[in-house]
Design an enzyme around this catalytic site. Structure first.
Site, short mmCIF file in Angstrom:
data_model
loop_
_atom_site.label_atom_id
_atom_site.label_comp_id
_atom_site.label_asym_id
_atom_site.label_seq_id
_atom_site.Cartn_x
_atom_site.Cartn_y
_atom_site.Cartn_z
N SER A 130 0.83 -1.21 0.00
CA SER A 130 0.00 0.00 0.00
C SER A 130 0.86 1.25 0.00
CB SER A 130 -0.91 0.03 1.23
OG SER A 130 -1.65 1.24 1.23
N LYS A 184 -4.46 -6.80 3.48
CA LYS A 184 -4.49 -5.65 2.55
C LYS A 184 -5.93 -5.34 2.15
CE LYS A 184 -3.41 -2.30 -0.07
NZ LYS A 184 -3.71 -2.23 -1.42
N HIS A 187 -7.42 -3.49 4.93
CA HIS A 187 -6.84 -2.14 4.87
C HIS A 187 -7.64 -1.29 3.89
CE1 HIS A 187 -4.42 0.76 2.59
NE2 HIS A 187 -3.71 0.97 3.69
N ASN A 188 -7.92 -1.84 2.72
CA ASN A 188 -8.66 -1.07 1.72
C ASN A 188 -10.09 -0.79 2.17
OD1 ASN A 188 -6.31 -1.38 0.25
ND2 ASN A 188 -7.40 -1.63 -1.67
N GLU A 191 -9.86 1.97 4.39
CA GLU A 191 -9.59 3.14 3.53
C GLU A 191 -10.91 3.72 2.99
OE1 GLU A 191 -6.48 2.52 0.46
OE2 GLU A 191 -7.96 3.11 -1.02
C1 6PG Z 1 -3.26 1.41 -1.56
C2 6PG Z 1 -4.63 1.54 -2.20
C3 6PG Z 1 -4.69 0.95 -3.57
C4 6PG Z 1 -6.10 0.97 -4.16
C5 6PG Z 1 -6.55 2.29 -4.60
C6 6PG Z 1 -7.83 2.31 -5.41
O1 6PG Z 1 -3.27 0.87 -0.47
O2 6PG Z 1 -2.26 1.87 -2.11
O3 6PG Z 1 -5.55 0.86 -1.41
O4 6PG Z 1 -4.25 -0.36 -3.46
O5 6PG Z 1 -6.11 0.14 -5.25
O6 6PG Z 1 -6.67 3.12 -3.49
O7 6PG Z 1 -8.90 1.70 -4.77
P1 6PG Z 1 -10.38 1.85 -5.34
O8 6PG Z 1 -10.29 2.03 -6.82
O9 6PG Z 1 -11.07 0.58 -5.00
O10 6PG Z 1 -10.95 3.05 -4.67
#
Ligand code: 6PG
Length: 477
Positions: A130, A184, A187-188, A191
């Site tokens: 990430s 991960k 984590h997303n 996010e």
């Molecule tokens: C990271 C992010 C990355 C992710 C983008 C787009 O940890 O660097 O999580 O891996 O792919 O942020 O995510 P979305 O297109 O699903 O919003």
């Protein structure tokens, strides 16, 4: 060809390219390969100064350029492309070699691939990475799964190129097979929740105060000096301050309000449903993106009556502080729920994931990096078995201080017709999890009524059924 490269990267789009450069900058000899050679050539031409690259045109030469056990990082689009590269690699590799998938793979795919490669005597490491393009180049947060043995070979290199917080690497062994990609994925999910909560705070400040993007940006910049300090708050301040060159308007005001996703948030929610873990903040954030993109429904919905009041904010500073406290509290809920999901999957799949260590490697490099991850790390260090992050004494106190504000904000939002799905559902979760008694008793009674699904009693052990259509006597089920 001498097998001298210490690590290899295949797939040189921006993430792969930057990871390869990061390895090279740390003094590793890096084998590089891409399906079309032009990208490999341009990497070496543009960034040869970063260090020692060994470019190859064919996969066979690429593999031959690697010292054993070979460590091959695959950085291609998650899905079929990964399987295709793996199929090409298998006949070229030898027992004990390590294949690393650093893309955003879905963890069941990682589990399948790990088992397949194990049958060939190969290690497969599904690793979360990430931090976007910038992180890949300058130090990402890295979440590797796979065999402990593979980590002995690979761990030191990955720790070396990862972000550091107080000298501590943002990389550690996560657990077997799909554990790294699972973490991960969560984590997303977090996010998504974090971004939605920030967006709701922005909307409340915009609608409640009638504040401009510029003004709201300043509020976020201020918040970034305190407990909320994080990458996402920082970039929000930056984005809000940005002016569109073409119109001279605030940039955010010219961006279409339809949020997209590549799918990791959706996977997180799907998995939580399977595990039965309430990750309501993440789910609402994912659905809020879906709602924003529901164009026909939104067009049809414009006729719906609002029956809402008008904002009456007499104390601007107090309102801003309430929004800040509601944001903080809701954010803790999102993390608390995400860590519950990690615990549940870890128990079910025997991964033995150390949640404190996960919080520690999220302190830097990644998209959700935040000051308060130090506090989460400490909470799990105090009690590795902690069953609810919100109930850690530090967070109980911190969130407790903001509960009044949180209720005021959610209530005002509802009264004024501002949608705050993540704020509201997080508060509902908080009230749900602290409730002495929930109305699930009634649900159990209803289930027994129409389907003889049975229930338990509060006053004695056992499972019971009432003869609802007969004389209503109760029997042991
Ligand atoms: C990271 C992010 C990355 C992710 C983008 C787009 O940890 O660097 O999580 O891996 O792919 O942020 O995510 P979305 O297109 O699903 O919003």
């Amino acid at each position: 060809m001498t097998a001298r490269a210490q690590i290899g990267v295949t797939g040189l789009a921006v993430m792969g390219r930057n990871l390869a450069r990061n390895f090279a900058r740390h003094g590793y000899t890096v084998a590089v390969h891409n399906r079309s050679y032009a990208k490999t050539a341009s990497l070496v031409a543009d960034h040869g100064d970063d260090g020692d690259f060994v470019p190859s045109e064919s996969m066979a030469d690429f593999v031959a350029s690697l010292a054993r056990p070979r460590k091959v990082v695959i950085m291609v689009k998650a899905g079929a492309a990964t399987d295709a590269v793996i199929a090409e690699l298998i006949p070229l590799l030898e027992e004990g070699d390590i294949v690393i998938d650093a893309g955003n793979a879905h963890f069941p795919d990682t589990r399948r691939r790990e088992a397949e490669l194990k049958a060939h005597g190969l290690h497969f490491v599904g690793t979360g990475v990430s931090g976007g393009e910038e992180g890949a180049l300058n130090g990402p947060s890295i979440m590797p799964g796979g065999s402990p043995e593979s980590y002995e070979w690979l761990g030191p290199i990955l720790e070396d190129i990862s972000a550091k917080v107080d000298g501590v690497p943002c990389c550690t062994y996560v657990g077997p097979d799909g554990a790294g990609h699972f973490v991960k994925m969560v984590h997303n999910g977090i996010e998504y929740a974090d971004m939605q909560l920030i967006a709701e705070a922005y909307d409340l400040l915009k609608q409640g105060l009638g504040a401009s993007a510029q003004e709201i940006g300043e509020i976020f910049a201020e918040w970034n000096k305190g407990d909320l300090e994080s990458f996402l708050i920082e970039i929000t301040a930056d984005v809000l301050a940005h002016v569109d060159a073409e119109t001279g308007n605030a940039f955010v005001d010219v961006v279409l309000d339809r949020a997209e996703q590549k799918g990791t948030g959706r996977w997180t929610v799907q998995n939580a449903l399977d595990l039965g873990v309430p990750i309501t903040g993440i789910a609402e954030a994912t659905f809020a993106r879906a709602l924003s993109g529901s164009v026909p429904q939104r067009e049809a919905g414009r006729v719906l009556p609002a029956e809402s009041g008008a904002w009456e904010i007499s104390d601007r500073a107090a309102f801003i502080e309430d929004v800040r406290l509601a944001l903080y509290a809701s954010k803790v809920v999102a993390y608390s729920q995400g860590f519950d999901q990690i615990a549940a999957a870890s128990a079910e799949l025997g991964w033995n994931i150390d949640r404190g260590a996960m919080a520690r490697i999220w302190r830097g490099g990644c998209i959700i990096r935040a000051r308060f991850l130090n506090r989460i790390t400490e909470a799990y260090e105090r009690n590795p078995e902690l069953s609810l992050l919100l109930a850690d004494p530090y967070f109980t106190e911190q969130v407790g201080q903001g509960v009044g504000a949180w209720r005021r904000i959610v209530a005002q939002a509802a009264l004024n017709g501002v949608p705050t799905p993540a704020f509201s559902s997080s508060l509902a979760y908080y009230d749900g999890v602290r409730a002495e008694r929930l109305p699930a008793n009634l649900i159990q009674a209803q289930r027994d009524f129409f389907g003889a699904h049975t229930y338990q009693r509060i006053d004695k052990d056992g499972v019971f059924h009432t003869e609802w259509t007969g004389d209503r006597t109760e029997s042991d089920a």
